[in-house]
Design a protein around this motif. Structure first.
Motif, mmCIF file in Angstrom:
data_model
loop_
_atom_site.group_PDB
_atom_site.id
_atom_site.type_symbol
_atom_site.label_atom_id
_atom_site.label_comp_id
_atom_site.label_asym_id
_atom_site.label_seq_id
_atom_site.Cartn_x
_atom_site.Cartn_y
_atom_site.Cartn_z
ATOM 1 N N VAL A 8 50.750 39.038 38.068
ATOM 2 C CA VAL A 8 49.690 39.240 37.076
ATOM 3 C C VAL A 8 48.929 40.496 37.470
ATOM 4 N N PHE A 9 48.742 41.401 36.515
ATOM 5 C CA PHE A 9 48.053 42.674 36.734
ATOM 6 C C PHE A 9 46.783 42.671 35.899
ATOM 7 N N GLU A 10 45.640 42.952 36.541
ATOM 8 C CA GLU A 10 44.341 42.999 35.851
ATOM 9 C C GLU A 10 43.653 44.322 36.144
ATOM 10 N N VAL A 11 42.945 44.836 35.147
ATOM 11 C CA VAL A 11 42.207 46.090 35.296
ATOM 12 C C VAL A 11 40.781 45.869 34.812
ATOM 13 N N TYR A 12 39.838 46.457 35.547
ATOM 14 C CA TYR A 12 38.407 46.354 35.243
ATOM 15 C C TYR A 12 37.808 47.756 35.195
ATOM 16 N N ASN A 13 36.810 47.938 34.339
ATOM 17 C CA ASN A 13 36.137 49.243 34.312
ATOM 18 C C ASN A 13 35.078 49.312 35.412
ATOM 19 N N ARG A 14 34.347 50.407 35.472
ATOM 20 C CA ARG A 14 33.381 50.618 36.563
ATOM 21 C C ARG A 14 32.203 49.653 36.528
ATOM 22 N N TRP A 15 32.005 48.970 35.419
ATOM 23 C CA TRP A 15 30.936 47.978 35.317
ATOM 24 C C TRP A 15 31.456 46.570 35.576
ATOM 25 N N GLY A 16 32.735 46.456 35.917
ATOM 26 C CA GLY A 16 33.325 45.151 36.201
ATOM 27 C C GLY A 16 33.794 44.398 34.975
ATOM 28 N N THR A 17 33.834 45.081 33.835
ATOM 29 C CA THR A 17 34.298 44.456 32.601
ATOM 30 C C THR A 17 35.826 44.437 32.571
ATOM 31 N N PHE A 18 36.374 43.296 32.270
ATOM 32 C CA PHE A 18 37.809 43.076 32.186
ATOM 33 C C PHE A 18 38.357 43.862 31.004
ATOM 34 N N THR A 46 37.633 56.126 36.453
ATOM 35 C CA THR A 46 38.188 55.330 37.533
ATOM 36 C C THR A 46 38.109 53.858 37.175
ATOM 37 N N TYR A 47 39.197 53.148 37.381
ATOM 38 C CA TYR A 47 39.303 51.731 37.065
ATOM 39 C C TYR A 47 39.773 50.983 38.311
ATOM 40 N N TYR A 48 39.350 49.748 38.430
ATOM 41 C CA TYR A 48 39.715 48.887 39.550
ATOM 42 C C TYR A 48 40.828 47.954 39.102
ATOM 43 N N PHE A 49 41.850 47.768 39.943
ATOM 44 C CA PHE A 49 42.933 46.864 39.575
ATOM 45 C C PHE A 49 43.148 45.801 40.646
ATOM 46 N N ILE A 50 43.697 44.685 40.209
ATOM 47 C CA ILE A 50 44.160 43.625 41.100
ATOM 48 C C ILE A 50 45.553 43.238 40.626
ATOM 49 N N LEU A 51 46.500 43.211 41.550
ATOM 50 C CA LEU A 51 47.862 42.782 41.264
ATOM 51 C C LEU A 51 48.141 41.539 42.088
ATOM 52 N N TYR A 52 48.285 40.425 41.405
ATOM 53 C CA TYR A 52 48.617 39.149 42.051
ATOM 54 C C TYR A 52 50.132 38.970 41.982
ATOM 55 N N LEU A 53 50.784 38.808 43.129
ATOM 56 C CA LEU A 53 52.235 38.623 43.121
ATOM 57 C C LEU A 53 52.642 37.201 42.778
ATOM 58 N N ASN A 54 51.719 36.253 42.950
ATOM 59 C CA ASN A 54 52.004 34.837 42.715
ATOM 60 C C ASN A 54 53.226 34.380 43.515
ATOM 61 N N ASP A 55 53.237 34.781 44.771
ATOM 62 C CA ASP A 55 54.275 34.359 45.696
ATOM 63 C C ASP A 55 53.732 33.220 46.569
ATOM 64 N N PRO A 56 54.547 32.633 47.437
ATOM 65 C CA PRO A 56 54.069 31.519 48.261
ATOM 66 C C PRO A 56 52.881 31.865 49.167
ATOM 67 N N GLU A 57 52.724 33.127 49.527
ATOM 68 C CA GLU A 57 51.608 33.539 50.382
ATOM 69 C C GLU A 57 50.363 33.933 49.585
ATOM 70 N N ASN A 58 50.419 33.860 48.261
ATOM 71 C CA ASN A 58 49.312 34.269 47.381
ATOM 72 C C ASN A 58 48.890 35.719 47.644
ATOM 73 N N THR A 59 49.868 36.588 47.783
ATOM 74 C CA THR A 59 49.627 37.996 48.056
ATOM 75 C C THR A 59 48.975 38.670 46.857
ATOM 76 N N LYS A 60 47.987 39.527 47.164
ATOM 77 C CA LYS A 60 47.397 40.342 46.098
ATOM 78 C C LYS A 60 47.124 41.732 46.646
ATOM 79 N N PHE A 61 47.202 42.687 45.757
ATOM 80 C CA PHE A 61 46.893 44.077 46.078
ATOM 81 C C PHE A 61 45.765 44.501 45.164
#
Length: 69
Positions: A8-18, A46-61
């Motif tokens: 799952v890939f999510e992006v937020y703006n500089r104010w934290g809005t999804f 500039t935008y902030y992203f979170i990439l959840y791999l949804n693997d057994p270790e709950n890895t996120k970048f």
């Protein structure tokens, strides 16, 4: 990303809005929002992203993406 089809890939703006979310992301984001009522090209910045791999270790970048046109 091919090895993590349930990511799952999510992006937020500089104010934290999804501003963007995609399940099964394939590294193809084009700078457009896909959130209801804001479905348009996002402004340069500039935008902030979170990439959840949804693997057994709950890895996120996380980090920042710079949009420049």
């Amino acid at each position: 990303l091919e090895n993590y089809p349930d990511n799952v890939f999510e992006v937020y703006n500089r104010w934290g809005t999804f501003v963007f979310k995609e399940d099964g992301y394939r590294n193809n984001w084009d700078g457009y929002s896909n959130i209801v009522n804001t479905a348009n090209k996002l402004p340069a910045g500039t935008y902030y992203f979170i990439l959840y791999l949804n693997d057994p270790e709950n890895t996120k970048f996380n980090g920042f993406i710079q949009l420049a046109y």
